[in-house]
Design an enzyme around this catalytic site. Structure first.
Site, PDB file in Angstrom:
ATOM      1  N   SER A  23     -20.183  23.212  -6.237  1.00  0.00           N
ATOM      2  CA  SER A  23     -19.573  24.119  -7.226  1.00  0.00           C
ATOM      3  C   SER A  23     -20.593  25.101  -7.780  1.00  0.00           C
ATOM      4  CB  SER A  23     -18.954  23.310  -8.372  1.00  0.00           C
ATOM      5  OG  SER A  23     -19.904  22.415  -8.914  1.00  0.00           O
ATOM      6  N   ASN A 110     -20.808  13.499 -15.466  1.00  0.00           N
ATOM      7  CA  ASN A 110     -19.433  13.523 -15.998  1.00  0.00           C
ATOM      8  C   ASN A 110     -19.389  13.970 -17.458  1.00  0.00           C
ATOM      9  OD1 ASN A 110     -18.909  12.553 -13.502  1.00  0.00           O
ATOM     10  ND2 ASN A 110     -18.233  10.520 -14.141  1.00  0.00           N
ATOM     11  N   THR A 155      18.004  46.888 -28.566  1.00  0.00           N
ATOM     12  CA  THR A 155      18.210  45.554 -27.997  1.00  0.00           C
ATOM     13  C   THR A 155      18.795  45.819 -26.626  1.00  0.00           C
ATOM     14  OG1 THR A 155      20.442  45.384 -28.901  1.00  0.00           O
ATOM     15  CG2 THR A 155      18.686  44.491 -30.261  1.00  0.00           C
ATOM     16  N   HIS A 156      18.502  44.963 -25.668  1.00  0.00           N
ATOM     17  CA  HIS A 156      18.939  45.163 -24.276  1.00  0.00           C
ATOM     18  C   HIS A 156      18.478  46.520 -23.733  1.00  0.00           C
ATOM     19  CE1 HIS A 156      21.770  41.819 -25.101  1.00  0.00           C
ATOM     20  NE2 HIS A 156      21.920  42.440 -26.251  1.00  0.00           N
ATOM     21  N   LYS A 283       1.699  64.594 -10.645  1.00  0.00           N
ATOM     22  CA  LYS A 283       1.946  63.307 -11.314  1.00  0.00           C
ATOM     23  C   LYS A 283       0.760  62.769 -12.086  1.00  0.00           C
ATOM     24  CE  LYS A 283       4.514  60.011 -10.061  1.00  0.00           C
ATOM     25  NZ  LYS A 283       4.777  58.775  -9.359  1.00  0.00           N
ATOM     26  N   ASN A 285      -0.010  58.913 -13.392  1.00  0.00           N
ATOM     27  CA  ASN A 285       0.529  57.552 -13.382  1.00  0.00           C
ATOM     28  C   ASN A 285      -0.158  56.689 -14.433  1.00  0.00           C
ATOM     29  OD1 ASN A 285       2.133  58.262 -11.182  1.00  0.00           O
ATOM     30  ND2 ASN A 285       0.470  57.777  -9.745  1.00  0.00           N
ATOM     31  N   GLU A 290      -0.206  49.576 -16.339  1.00  0.00           N
ATOM     32  CA  GLU A 290       0.400  48.830 -15.226  1.00  0.00           C
ATOM     33  C   GLU A 290      -0.492  47.675 -14.797  1.00  0.00           C
ATOM     34  OE1 GLU A 290       3.064  52.363 -13.116  1.00  0.00           O
ATOM     35  OE2 GLU A 290       1.079  51.921 -12.353  1.00  0.00           O
ATOM     36  N   TYR A 317     -13.016  10.111 -14.513  1.00  0.00           N
ATOM     37  CA  TYR A 317     -13.386  11.340 -13.813  1.00  0.00           C
ATOM     38  C   TYR A 317     -12.922  11.308 -12.363  1.00  0.00           C
ATOM     39  CZ  TYR A 317     -15.934  15.107 -11.641  1.00  0.00           C
ATOM     40  OH  TYR A 317     -16.240  16.239 -10.927  1.00  0.00           O
ATOM     41  N   GLN A 322     -13.236  19.409 -10.719  1.00  0.00           N
ATOM     42  CA  GLN A 322     -14.157  20.514 -10.448  1.00  0.00           C
ATOM     43  C   GLN A 322     -13.396  21.833 -10.278  1.00  0.00           C
ATOM     44  OE1 GLN A 322     -17.828  19.922  -8.146  1.00  0.00           O
ATOM     45  NE2 GLN A 322     -16.907  21.176  -6.568  1.00  0.00           N
ATOM     46  N   LYS A 325     -12.743  25.100 -13.307  1.00  0.00           N
ATOM     47  CA  LYS A 325     -13.583  26.145 -13.881  1.00  0.00           C
ATOM     48  C   LYS A 325     -13.247  27.580 -13.469  1.00  0.00           C
ATOM     49  CE  LYS A 325     -17.048  23.073 -13.173  1.00  0.00           C
ATOM     50  NZ  LYS A 325     -16.190  21.934 -13.481  1.00  0.00           N
TER      51      LYS A 325
HETATM   52  N1  ARG Z   1     -19.527  19.641 -10.345  1.00  0.00           N
HETATM   53  C1  ARG Z   1     -18.816  18.579 -10.970  1.00  0.00           C
HETATM   54  C2  ARG Z   1     -17.581  19.148 -11.695  1.00  0.00           C
HETATM   55  O1  ARG Z   1     -17.495  20.319 -11.827  1.00  0.00           O
HETATM   56  C3  ARG Z   1     -19.686  17.901 -11.970  1.00  0.00           C
HETATM   57  C4  ARG Z   1     -19.389  16.472 -12.196  1.00  0.00           C
HETATM   58  C5  ARG Z   1     -19.680  15.699 -10.997  1.00  0.00           C
HETATM   59  N2  ARG Z   1     -19.578  14.309 -11.220  1.00  0.00           N
HETATM   60  C6  ARG Z   1     -19.443  13.453 -10.235  1.00  0.00           C
HETATM   61  N3  ARG Z   1     -19.354  12.219 -10.524  1.00  0.00           N
HETATM   62  N4  ARG Z   1     -19.401  13.853  -8.979  1.00  0.00           N
HETATM   63  O2  ARG Z   1     -16.689  18.428 -12.080  1.00  0.00           O
END
Ligand code: ARG
Length: 464
Positions: A23, A110, A155-156, A283, A285, A290, A317, A322, A325
């Site tokens: 990640s 974690n 309205t509408h 034109k 736009n 938009e 966990y 992961q 994010k």
């Molecule tokens: N990169 C992991 C995440 O975004 C971090 C936690 C990883 N923990 C594990 N036990 N593999 O969730």
């Protein structure tokens, strides 16, 4: 297959898997939170006698160097490090040696990722709130310039009753104020430190979660390690809050697009926010509103996506998390840019009061006023008044006039039941009077609009 080819294939597979697993290429966004959390952790470990003063000092110095390397672009992010937590720690160990290996005492990735991500979300709640406050300010400012400017209330998407443009602007101020309050309430609900939850069940080390919590500026440590490393409802909340605010951005954008069309011509957006067509030179736009409307889709998608990731996860966990994010980063960036652009669009738009007022003369906007007049002054049952009003509408259509333009004789001739109606009724059909007649609390009259503006001004002052 030759020995060589087999080896190459194996290596390629391993590389693909490493990339799949990693990640770091996106969670590097959390480097600052990660380093701050690690410094707080090391300070707490030292205070508890788990790290020596020397090790703590080395760790802190090393972490600050890592931060500087990242910020100057020198830092090399490697897939092999998997995530930002490992990337920081392995570079730290390169810099300071064995002391770097002691940093991970009494924590796990974690609780580390939960801490970093909560810090990020918490901080973004605050910056987005500041932007929302600004946009409320802008709508209130425009509103205060237009408490007397008539615009057809719809309205509408059909002309309904005359309102003033300030009142219309305040509707959006209300929406964005509630958005502000949603972020504020999420901020409070999620202002708890995950650090020290460790893998899922706490740690046998004599840590002080209250101390690291205080160093990080959270209200208190979270109560259950098991819950903390696993749930992501704080991330879902910001995704929902962003989605709702984007939905509001999309609604005003839609109105801006309509209002700037030839059919309406209520506003003119600054040229920066419109682009020309590559084929039709005449034109302009409304690309910017938009896009604001269009970008709402990705915010909704990010919310649905994380809800779906979370729905089947057993405690605690799971690596699925992961996936939490990228959507949040994307939604945050989307709302940040959208709010700042919308703010400028609203601030700089030119309002064509004349055209808005002329549009009020289409569609008999004061029809309800006649019905209300007959009920109030002649004690007529509303349903009867409604039908008489309908015949006045037909009369006006017949004469190709708007109801607000009828003289007393024309009104009287529309229906036998109002053949002797008092001349004052003409005043009641006047559009501005019609707007100002709606003087109930929360109504559109200029007076009510002004007191609503005062409420907003007080609210804005109350936020530091
Ligand atoms: N990169 C992991 C995440 O975004 C971090 C936690 C990883 N923990 C594990 N036990 N593999 O969730």
């Amino acid at each position: 297959m030759s020995q060589n080819k087999e080896q190459i294939l194996k290596n390629t597979n391993a590389q693909i898997l490493d990339e799949f697993n990693a990640s770091v290429m996106f969670d590097k966004e959390l480097y600052d939170q990660d380093i701050r959390a690690s410094i707080a952790h090391s300070k707490m470990l030292y205070a508890q006698g788990i790290l020596t003063q020397q090790d703590q000092a080395d760790i802190e110095r090393g972490l600050l160097q890592v931060k500087a390397e990242i910020e100057s672009g020198q830092f090399e992010f490697k897939i092999a490090d998997e995530d930002i937590h490992m990337a920081v720690e392995s570079r730290l160990t390169e810099i300071i040696g064995d002391a770097g290996k002691r940093l991970h005492t009494a924590r796990s990735r974690n609780d580390q990722v939960a801490t970093d991500f909560r810090l990020y979300v918490k901080e973004k709640n605050i910056t987005i709130m500041a932007q929302l406050k600004e946009i409320v300010e802008t709508f209130v400012k425009v509103a205060s310039q237009h408490t007397e400017s008539l615009i057809p209330g719809m309205t509408h998407l059909q002309h309904a009753q005359p309102i003033n443009f300030g009142y219309h602007m305040l509707a959006y101020a209300n929406m964005f104020k509630r958005d502000f309050e949603r972020f504020e309430s999420s901020y409070k609900r999620n202002n708890y430190s995950p650090l020290g939850s460790a893998a899922l069940a706490g740690t046998p080390h004599n840590i002080d979660r209250f101390a690291s919590c205080e160093l990080l500026g959270f209200e208190q440590p979270t109560i259950s390690a098991l819950d903390t490393v696993s749930d992501r409802d704080f991330a879902l909340e910001i995704l929902f809050n962003i989605s709702t605010a984007m939905m509001h951005i999309s609604r005003i954008s839609e109105e801006l697009i309509l209002w700037s069309s030839y059919e309406f011509q209520f506003i003119k957006m600054s040229d920066e926010y419109a682009t020309t067509s590559s084929i039709m030179p005449q034109k302009k736009n409304p690309d910017v509103p938009e896009l604001l409307r269009g970008k709402t889709g990705r915010a909704f998608g990010n919310l649905m996506s994380l809800l779906t990731v979370m729905k089947g996860l057993p405690l605690a966990y799971n690596k699925d998390t992961q996936e939490d994010k990228e959507g949040v980063f994307d939604s945050v960036k989307t709302i940040e840019i959208s709010l700042s652009i919308l703010n400028e669009v609203i601030k700089t738009m030119k309002v064509n009061v004349q055209n808005m007022e002329s549009a009020c003369k289409i569609g008999h906007l004061s029809a309800t006023d006649l019905a209300d007049y007959l009920v109030q002054k002649q004690n007529m049952p509303f349903r009867t008044a409604y039908y008489i009003t309908k015949s006045v509408v037909s009369k006006a259509d017949e004469l190709s006039k708007d109801m607000s333009e009828l003289n007393i004789d024309e009104i009287r001739s529309a229906h036998t039941d109002i053949a002797n109606i008092d001349e004052e009724v003409v005043e009641f059909l006047n559009l501005r009077n019609s707007m100002n007649a709606r003087n109930s609390y929360g109504g559109t009259s200029s007076q009510q609009t002004k007191s609503q503006i005062e409420i907003f001004e007080k609210w804005l002052e109350s936020i530091e």
